[in-house]
Motif scaffolding. Structure first.
Motif, PDB file in Angstrom:
ATOM      1  N   ILE A 116       3.798   9.580   4.658  1.00 25.08           N
ATOM      2  CA  ILE A 116       3.799   8.165   4.285  1.00 25.08           C
ATOM      3  C   ILE A 116       4.651   7.377   5.281  1.00 25.08           C
ATOM      4  CG2 ILE A 116       4.534   6.496   2.537  1.00 25.08           C
ATOM      5  CD1 ILE A 116       3.785   8.651   0.436  1.00 25.08           C
ATOM      6  N   TYR A 149       6.036  12.550   1.598  1.00 22.79           N
ATOM      7  CA  TYR A 149       6.752  11.328   1.977  1.00 22.79           C
ATOM      8  C   TYR A 149       6.921  11.228   3.490  1.00 22.79           C
ATOM      9  CZ  TYR A 149      11.002  14.173   2.237  1.00 22.79           C
ATOM     10  OH  TYR A 149      11.935  15.119   2.557  1.00 22.79           O
ATOM     11  N   LYS A 160       1.782   4.137  -3.171  1.00 25.62           N
ATOM     12  CA  LYS A 160       1.600   5.582  -3.039  1.00 25.62           C
ATOM     13  C   LYS A 160       2.868   6.337  -3.429  1.00 25.62           C
ATOM     14  CE  LYS A 160      -1.803   5.107   0.595  1.00 25.62           C
ATOM     15  NZ  LYS A 160      -2.101   5.279   2.001  1.00 25.62           N
ATOM     16  N   GLN A 210       1.175   2.252  11.640  1.00 28.17           N
ATOM     17  CA  GLN A 210       0.553   0.961  11.367  1.00 28.17           C
ATOM     18  C   GLN A 210       1.320  -0.184  12.023  1.00 28.17           C
ATOM     19  OE1 GLN A 210      -0.056   0.710   7.126  1.00 28.17           O
ATOM     20  NE2 GLN A 210      -1.396   2.496   7.142  1.00 28.17           N
ATOM     21  N   ASP A 261       0.825  -1.210   0.000  1.00 28.32           N
ATOM     22  CA  ASP A 261       0.000   0.000   0.000  1.00 28.32           C
ATOM     23  C   ASP A 261       0.858   1.258   0.000  1.00 28.32           C
ATOM     24  OD1 ASP A 261      -2.405   1.640   0.388  1.00 28.32           O
ATOM     25  OD2 ASP A 261      -1.655   1.881   2.441  1.00 28.32           O
ATOM     26  N   GLN A 262       1.818   1.311   0.892  1.00 29.26           N
ATOM     27  CA  GLN A 262       2.636   2.510   1.020  1.00 29.26           C
ATOM     28  C   GLN A 262       3.584   2.673  -0.176  1.00 29.26           C
ATOM     29  OE1 GLN A 262       2.006   4.815   3.316  1.00 29.26           O
ATOM     30  NE2 GLN A 262       0.382   3.448   3.974  1.00 29.26           N
ATOM     31  N   ASN A 271       2.818   7.154   8.538  1.00 32.11           N
ATOM     32  CA  ASN A 271       1.736   6.168   8.476  1.00 32.11           C
ATOM     33  C   ASN A 271       2.270   4.747   8.606  1.00 32.11           C
ATOM     34  OD1 ASN A 271      -0.596   7.705   8.312  1.00 32.11           O
ATOM     35  ND2 ASN A 271      -0.297   8.070   6.134  1.00 32.11           N
ATOM     36  N   ILE A 272       3.393   4.466   7.981  1.00 29.23           N
ATOM     37  CA  ILE A 272       3.988   3.130   8.097  1.00 29.23           C
ATOM     38  C   ILE A 272       4.337   2.835   9.547  1.00 29.23           C
ATOM     39  CG2 ILE A 272       6.029   1.743   7.525  1.00 29.23           C
ATOM     40  CD1 ILE A 272       6.029   3.129   4.781  1.00 29.23           C
TER      41      ILE A 272
END
Length: 96
Positions: free
Chosen positions: A68, A65, A23, A75, A19-20, A71-72
């Protein structure tokens, strides 16, 4: 039981990574590309989402970035906390 747990965790991590990475790839190479897949129904039209909650809340002007990467990290922390506290919750017993 342990093998199944590892398999589920591996799939979760793989899906998050895919997913990442998708993106990042779209942002780096295809952001200015537009095309129709199914006329009047489905188009590829990448759009930069400026509505990041953290960006608005903290009034940051950070590049995408960083969000991103953030978010990683979030998660992975959520998955770790879930695994650590899985014995206290019966909601996802079927996974493990």
């Amino acid at each position: 039981m342990r093998k199944r747990r590892i398999k589920v965790l591996l799939w979760i991590m793989i899906l998050i990574l895919v997913d990442q990475l998708s993106k990042v790839i779209i942002y780096q190479y295809f952001f200015d590309t537009n095309f129709t897949i199914i006329p009047h129904l489905l188009e590829f039209y990448p759009k930069f989402n400026l509505g990041y909650y953290y960006n608005d809340l903290l009034k940051l002007n950070a590049p995408p970035y960083l969000f991103i990467i953030f978010n990683i990290i979030v998660q992975f922390v959520m998955v770790f906390l879930f695994i650590r506290n899985r014995n206290q919750s019966k909601l996802f017993d079927w996974m493990f």
